[in-house]
Motif scaffolding. Structure first.
Motif, PDB file in Angstrom:
ATOM      1  N   PRO A 165       0.829  -1.222   0.000  1.00  0.00           N
ATOM      2  CA  PRO A 165       0.000   0.000   0.000  1.00  0.00           C
ATOM      3  C   PRO A 165       0.857   1.264   0.000  1.00  0.00           C
ATOM      4  N   PHE A 166       1.413   1.593  -1.155  1.00  0.00           N
ATOM      5  CA  PHE A 166       2.337   2.716  -1.218  1.00  0.00           C
ATOM      6  C   PHE A 166       1.701   4.030  -0.757  1.00  0.00           C
ATOM      7  N   THR A 167       0.441   4.265  -1.117  1.00  0.00           N
ATOM      8  CA  THR A 167      -0.213   5.521  -0.725  1.00  0.00           C
ATOM      9  C   THR A 167      -0.226   5.672   0.785  1.00  0.00           C
ATOM     10  N   ARG A 168      -0.555   4.614   1.498  1.00  0.00           N
ATOM     11  CA  ARG A 168      -0.594   4.658   2.967  1.00  0.00           C
ATOM     12  C   ARG A 168       0.809   4.765   3.548  1.00  0.00           C
ATOM     13  N   LEU A 169       1.749   4.042   2.985  1.00  0.00           N
ATOM     14  CA  LEU A 169       3.118   4.097   3.488  1.00  0.00           C
ATOM     15  C   LEU A 169       3.687   5.507   3.392  1.00  0.00           C
ATOM     16  N   ILE A 170       3.454   6.150   2.267  1.00  0.00           N
ATOM     17  CA  ILE A 170       3.977   7.497   2.065  1.00  0.00           C
ATOM     18  C   ILE A 170       3.237   8.501   2.945  1.00  0.00           C
ATOM     19  N   ALA A 171       1.912   8.337   3.055  1.00  0.00           N
ATOM     20  CA  ALA A 171       1.116   9.260   3.874  1.00  0.00           C
ATOM     21  C   ALA A 171       1.563   9.249   5.334  1.00  0.00           C
ATOM     22  N   GLU A 172       1.959   8.067   5.815  1.00  0.00           N
ATOM     23  CA  GLU A 172       2.356   7.956   7.212  1.00  0.00           C
ATOM     24  C   GLU A 172       3.848   8.200   7.430  1.00  0.00           C
ATOM     25  N   ASN A 173       4.601   8.290   6.326  1.00  0.00           N
ATOM     26  CA  ASN A 173       6.044   8.509   6.434  1.00  0.00           C
ATOM     27  C   ASN A 173       6.491   9.446   5.307  1.00  0.00           C
ATOM     28  N   GLN A 174       6.073  10.704   5.405  1.00  0.00           N
ATOM     29  CA  GLN A 174       6.376  11.667   4.348  1.00  0.00           C
ATOM     30  C   GLN A 174       7.874  11.790   4.111  1.00  0.00           C
ATOM     31  N   ALA A 175       8.641  11.804   5.167  1.00  0.00           N
ATOM     32  CA  ALA A 175      10.107  11.832   5.061  1.00  0.00           C
ATOM     33  C   ALA A 175      10.619  10.599   5.793  1.00  0.00           C
ATOM     34  N   PRO A 176      10.709   9.465   5.100  1.00  0.00           N
ATOM     35  CA  PRO A 176      11.046   8.204   5.780  1.00  0.00           C
ATOM     36  C   PRO A 176      12.435   8.214   6.390  1.00  0.00           C
ATOM     37  N   ALA A 177      12.542   7.514   7.522  1.00  0.00           N
ATOM     38  CA  ALA A 177      13.851   7.343   8.147  1.00  0.00           C
ATOM     39  C   ALA A 177      14.690   6.409   7.279  1.00  0.00           C
ATOM     40  N   ARG A 178      15.990   6.439   7.510  1.00  0.00           N
ATOM     41  CA  ARG A 178      16.882   5.583   6.708  1.00  0.00           C
ATOM     42  C   ARG A 178      16.468   4.115   6.825  1.00  0.00           C
ATOM     43  N   PHE A 179      16.084   3.692   8.032  1.00  0.00           N
ATOM     44  CA  PHE A 179      15.580   2.347   8.262  1.00  0.00           C
ATOM     45  C   PHE A 179      14.161   2.461   8.794  1.00  0.00           C
ATOM     46  N   SER A 186       3.642  -2.061   9.335  1.00  0.00           N
ATOM     47  CA  SER A 186       2.639  -3.106   9.163  1.00  0.00           C
ATOM     48  C   SER A 186       1.280  -2.448   9.331  1.00  0.00           C
ATOM     49  N   PHE A 187       0.230  -3.122   8.855  1.00  0.00           N
ATOM     50  CA  PHE A 187      -1.116  -2.574   8.928  1.00  0.00           C
ATOM     51  C   PHE A 187      -2.078  -3.631   9.455  1.00  0.00           C
ATOM     52  N   PRO A 188      -3.025  -3.219  10.351  1.00  0.00           N
ATOM     53  CA  PRO A 188      -3.948  -4.186  10.959  1.00  0.00           C
ATOM     54  C   PRO A 188      -4.767  -4.975   9.944  1.00  0.00           C
ATOM     55  N   ASP A 189      -5.094  -4.358   8.815  1.00  0.00           N
ATOM     56  CA  ASP A 189      -5.922  -5.051   7.838  1.00  0.00           C
ATOM     57  C   ASP A 189      -5.123  -5.939   6.890  1.00  0.00           C
ATOM     58  N   GLN A 190      -3.814  -6.043   7.103  1.00  0.00           N
ATOM     59  CA  GLN A 190      -2.965  -6.957   6.337  1.00  0.00           C
ATOM     60  C   GLN A 190      -2.265  -7.889   7.325  1.00  0.00           C
ATOM     61  N   ALA A 191      -3.021  -8.850   7.813  1.00  0.00           N
ATOM     62  CA  ALA A 191      -2.520  -9.744   8.853  1.00  0.00           C
ATOM     63  C   ALA A 191      -1.297 -10.519   8.372  1.00  0.00           C
ATOM     64  N   GLY A 192      -0.243 -10.478   9.177  1.00  0.00           N
ATOM     65  CA  GLY A 192       0.956 -11.250   8.886  1.00  0.00           C
ATOM     66  C   GLY A 192       1.879 -10.643   7.849  1.00  0.00           C
ATOM     67  N   VAL A 193       1.550  -9.444   7.346  1.00  0.00           N
ATOM     68  CA  VAL A 193       2.383  -8.797   6.325  1.00  0.00           C
ATOM     69  C   VAL A 193       3.283  -7.771   7.003  1.00  0.00           C
ATOM     70  N   ARG A 194       4.570  -7.847   6.694  1.00  0.00           N
ATOM     71  CA  ARG A 194       5.540  -6.931   7.296  1.00  0.00           C
ATOM     72  C   ARG A 194       6.356  -6.243   6.206  1.00  0.00           C
ATOM     73  N   PHE A 195       6.594  -4.957   6.400  1.00  0.00           N
ATOM     74  CA  PHE A 195       7.377  -4.171   5.446  1.00  0.00           C
ATOM     75  C   PHE A 195       8.630  -3.653   6.146  1.00  0.00           C
ATOM     76  N   LYS A 196       9.747  -3.746   5.451  1.00  0.00           N
ATOM     77  CA  LYS A 196      10.994  -3.207   5.991  1.00  0.00           C
ATOM     78  C   LYS A 196      11.719  -2.463   4.884  1.00  0.00           C
ATOM     79  N   PHE A 197      12.185  -1.252   5.198  1.00  0.00           N
ATOM     80  CA  PHE A 197      12.893  -0.413   4.232  1.00  0.00           C
ATOM     81  C   PHE A 197      14.290  -0.089   4.775  1.00  0.00           C
ATOM     82  N   GLU A 198      15.266  -0.151   3.895  1.00  0.00           N
ATOM     83  CA  GLU A 198      16.648   0.158   4.267  1.00  0.00           C
ATOM     84  C   GLU A 198      17.249   1.131   3.250  1.00  0.00           C
ATOM     85  N   ASN A 199      18.249   1.873   3.693  1.00  0.00           N
ATOM     86  CA  ASN A 199      18.965   2.830   2.833  1.00  0.00           C
ATOM     87  C   ASN A 199      18.024   3.878   2.239  1.00  0.00           C
ATOM     88  N   MET A 200      17.003   4.260   2.976  1.00  0.00           N
ATOM     89  CA  MET A 200      16.036   5.232   2.475  1.00  0.00           C
ATOM     90  C   MET A 200      16.591   6.649   2.573  1.00  0.00           C
TER      91      MET A 200
END
Length: 224
Positions: A148-162, A166-180
């Protein structure tokens, strides 16, 4: 006379069996079966289906067919501000030597992407998505894994490097970003795929960046 008859019949049956085996092998694991052979699931009616069944293989031949099947039928779909990646599915050899649905045998999927057009200290941004492996109503496909890129960006306008999310409506799904960086990449290239089982370490099938480059003519790219 009876002995001659049964002897001739045995020869005919033997050649018929050999022919059947050769015919089966010529399909390289593609067979037609009832869905109930592998699934007891109300979503899947008992109907004749074309299935990529690799349970007769093991070792390197099984790995190669598994890799190829995952990638050959990969699809990218978009919906409501999210991008989904669907993979090919197959029947693998279970621990008991019998056929088992890959999603049931492994349980989870991990996809790794590299962001394009932006680098931090000479390194591309990396996105890792881990999700449950869910076979679709078509036994030959894994349900799309939605990012869900729209939600990820909305909640992290300026993402941290790491960054982890995760989202409650996506059970068991985990997202991890590095070198951002402060800017989100708008294109992400799939560089590795892994099916694995958290309860059984070592039970996995994985394609790395080098293997992906050898197997596909065009990279699988997400754009948002």
């Amino acid at each position: 006379m009876n002995f001659r008859f049964f002897g001739a019949a045995a020869v005919v049956l033997t050649f018929a069996a050999i022919g059947a085996i050769r015919a089966a092998l010529s399909f390289d694991g593609v067979i037609y079966v009832s869905a109930d052979k592998y699934l007891v699931n109300e979503r899947n009616p008992a109907a004749l289906k074309r299935v990529f069944d690799y349970s007769a293989f093991e070792g390197e031949p099984l790995k190669i067919r598994s890799f190829k099947r995952l990638i050959d039928d990969a699809q990218v779909v978009a919906k409501d501000g999210a991008v989904g990646v669907g993979l090919g599915h197959f029947v693998t050899k279970g621990d008991d030597g019998r056929g088992a649905l890959a999603c049931d045998y492994y349980g989870r999927v991990t996809l790794k992407f590299e962001g394009e057009g932006i680098m931090e200290f000479g390194e591309k941004p990396v996105m890792t998505v881990e999700a449950p492996c869910s076979v679709s109503s078509d036994l030959n496909r894994i349900d799309p894994i939605w990012i869900p890129f729209t939600r990820l960006i909305a909640e992290n306008q300026a993402p941290a490097r790491f960054l982890e999310a995760s989202f409650p409506d996506q059970a068991g799904v985990r997202f991890k970003f590095e070198n951002m960086t402060a800017e989100w990449p708008r294109q992400w290239t799939l560089v590795s795929v892994k099916l694995h089982n958290e309860a059984a370490p070592g039970r996995e099938v994985a394609i790395d960046k080098t293997g992906m480059g050898r197997m596909i003519e065009r990279p699988i790219v997400l754009t948002f």
